[in-house]
Design an enzyme around this catalytic site. Structure first.
Site, PDB file in Angstrom:
ATOM      1  N   TYR A 136     -16.025   6.285  -5.627  1.00 32.73           N
ATOM      2  CA  TYR A 136     -16.214   6.892  -4.311  1.00 32.73           C
ATOM      3  C   TYR A 136     -17.590   7.553  -4.267  1.00 32.73           C
ATOM      4  O   TYR A 136     -17.701   8.774  -4.272  1.00 32.73           O
ATOM      5  CB  TYR A 136     -15.099   7.908  -4.015  1.00 32.73           C
ATOM      6  N   LYS A 186     -10.165  -0.847 -16.969  1.00 38.95           N
ATOM      7  CA  LYS A 186     -10.267  -2.250 -16.597  1.00 38.95           C
ATOM      8  C   LYS A 186     -11.526  -2.766 -17.264  1.00 38.95           C
ATOM      9  O   LYS A 186     -12.389  -3.386 -16.624  1.00 38.95           O
ATOM     10  CB  LYS A 186     -10.314  -2.403 -15.066  1.00 38.95           C
ATOM     11  N   ASP A 219      -4.156  -3.208 -13.890  1.00 38.98           N
ATOM     12  CA  ASP A 219      -3.209  -4.159 -13.306  1.00 38.98           C
ATOM     13  C   ASP A 219      -1.877  -4.123 -14.068  1.00 38.98           C
ATOM     14  O   ASP A 219      -0.797  -4.000 -13.478  1.00 38.98           O
ATOM     15  CB  ASP A 219      -3.799  -5.578 -13.246  1.00 38.98           C
ATOM     16  N   ASP A 243      -6.310   7.366  -7.500  1.00 34.30           N
ATOM     17  CA  ASP A 243      -5.854   7.418  -6.112  1.00 34.30           C
ATOM     18  C   ASP A 243      -4.714   6.426  -5.901  1.00 34.30           C
ATOM     19  O   ASP A 243      -3.634   6.765  -5.395  1.00 34.30           O
ATOM     20  CB  ASP A 243      -7.038   7.079  -5.197  1.00 34.30           C
ATOM     21  N   ASP A 247      -0.349   7.186  -5.520  1.00 34.26           N
ATOM     22  CA  ASP A 247       0.489   6.786  -4.381  1.00 34.26           C
ATOM     23  C   ASP A 247       1.626   5.869  -4.841  1.00 34.26           C
ATOM     24  O   ASP A 247       2.763   5.969  -4.374  1.00 34.26           O
ATOM     25  CB  ASP A 247      -0.333   6.067  -3.305  1.00 34.26           C
TER      26      ASP A 247
HETATM   27 MG    MG Z   1      -4.674   8.248  -1.500  1.00 31.88          MG
END
Ligand code: MG
Ligand code: NAI
Length: 352
Positions: A136, A186, A219, A243, A247
């Protein structure tokens, strides 16, 4: 000494869950003799539509003196989500060096996981998400706008200082919990940043010889979180991986409405910010049925951070006992209670 809390209710169900949280916090403060004072800021998409900005130009200066920030949710149809995010949340997280985003996940008693074999108590983990750099980043740009060869480039930024401090935080947390840490990576596909992440994790691990750790590719880790969520305790990941994983883990735990988060500056140079993981939920806003548990749990994390561990534990215990009964939980958890009824039940439970 009075501790000052800046409250940003935001949009949609944000003000509804924050109002419920204030009811519960007032009850906790009474029963534990806490001296907490609140100032409320109307920074939101509504303010953006009326005044052209999510917050005033000196907004961050106004927030800086506070001991903590309590936020509901921001976002509203008609205002692009990147405007609400980059106009308020991301500047707060970055300017206040809130480099740890802590997201506990548990299947609470009374909440059904969508996974057939998962019961209350089976899942109790924490995602430690890097919160100020990584994927980000603002570095990059658009080229040849509007032409067939239009392109976009966005650079990921992984610094030694940035990776080290979040990984150290995760190792410390793992040491204080079950002594097991998983690092999300990764490094097979992303050949520069994630091998670097792996190297720093391995280096820091040497200082935490009592913590068992392993690295999992993102993954495979996503699949394992669904197949065997009880296997994990503390998971550390970059901004993007953390992030998404949090979730996913919140969904495994039964409802996005119960997931809490803390944006921490562990150095305590700046105020930390506490907010439920969910957004402003325009689809149910104004109906009085928003689940306040994510916000309440975030407030319990805020009490911990402010040095009131007993009060925080009491609030969380009250939330857990309230969620057990359908009469005192909201419809997203199969209950019949309205937001204010949950708040009153939690307040009654803590005052006991
Ligand atoms: Mg989020
Ligand atoms: P959302 O989390 O607002 O809603 C997703 C679904 O979960 C909806 O069906 C909603 O009704 C339900 N839900 C969420 N919280 C709930 C609660 N406490 N009780 C009961 N049900 C709940 O995510 P969505 O729809 O993707 O985003 C809506 C807006 O919120 C967007 O503008 C988005 O940018 C913003 N947003 C803001 C965040 C923040 O302020 N930190 C985080 C995520 C989204």
């Amino acid at each position: 000494m009075t501790q000052q809390i800046a409250v940003i209710p935001g949009d949609g169900i944000g003000p509804e869950v924050i109002s419920a949280t204030r009811t519960a916090l007032d009850a906790v403060a009474r029963s534990h003799g806490l001296d907490l004072a609140y100032d409320t800021f109307d920074w939101s998409c509504r303010r953006y539509l009326e005044q052209g900005a999510m917050m005033p130009a000196d907004g961050l200066d106004l927030l800086q003196p506070y001991d903590a920030i309590l936020l509901g949710a921001v976002g509203w149809p008609g205002v692009p989500d990147h405007v609400s995010l980059w106009g308020l949340l991301i500047p707060i997280r970055r300017t206040f060096r809130q480099y740890v985003n802590l997201r506990p996940v548990a299947v609470l008693d009374g909440v059904d996981s969508p996974l057939r074999d998962v019961r209350a108590g089976d899942v109790d983990l924490v995602v430690v998400r890097e919160n100020v750099e990584g994927e980000y980043s603002e570095i990059g740009g658009r080229h040849n706008r509007g032409f067939p060869d239009e392109m976009a480039v966005q650079e990921s930024v992984f610094t030694r200082a940035g990776v080290t401090r979040v990984v150290d935080y995760a190792f410390e947390l793992a040491r204080a919990r079950s002594g097991y840490l998983t690092s999300a990576t990764k490094s097979n596909g992303i050949v520069h940043t994630l091998p670097f992440w792996d190297e720093v994790v391995a280096e820091r691990a040497e200082r935490f010889g009592d913590v068992r750790w392993d690295a999992e590719h993102i993954d495979a880790l996503a699949a394992k979180l669904v197949l065997e969520p009880g296997r994990f305790d503390v998971i550390v990941g970059s901004n993007l991986f953390g992030d998404i994983l949090s979730d996913l883990a919140a969904a495994v735990a039964g409802s996005i409405g119960v997931a809490p988060s803390a944006n921490l500056d562990p150095t305590r140079t700046f105020p930390s910010m506490f907010e439920p993981v969910h957004g402003s939920a325009p689809d149910i806003a104004g109906r009085g049925v928003a689940d306040p548990v994510g916000a309440l749990w975030s407030a319990a994390m805020m009490l911990d951070h402010l040095g009131h561990e007993e009060a925080g534990a009491d609030l969380l215990a009250a939330v857990r006992s309230t969620v057990r009964s359908p009469a005192t939980r909201t419809p997203d958890l199969g209950g019949t209670a309205r937001t204010t009824e949950v708040a009153d039940a939690v307040a009654a439970a803590v005052s006991r």
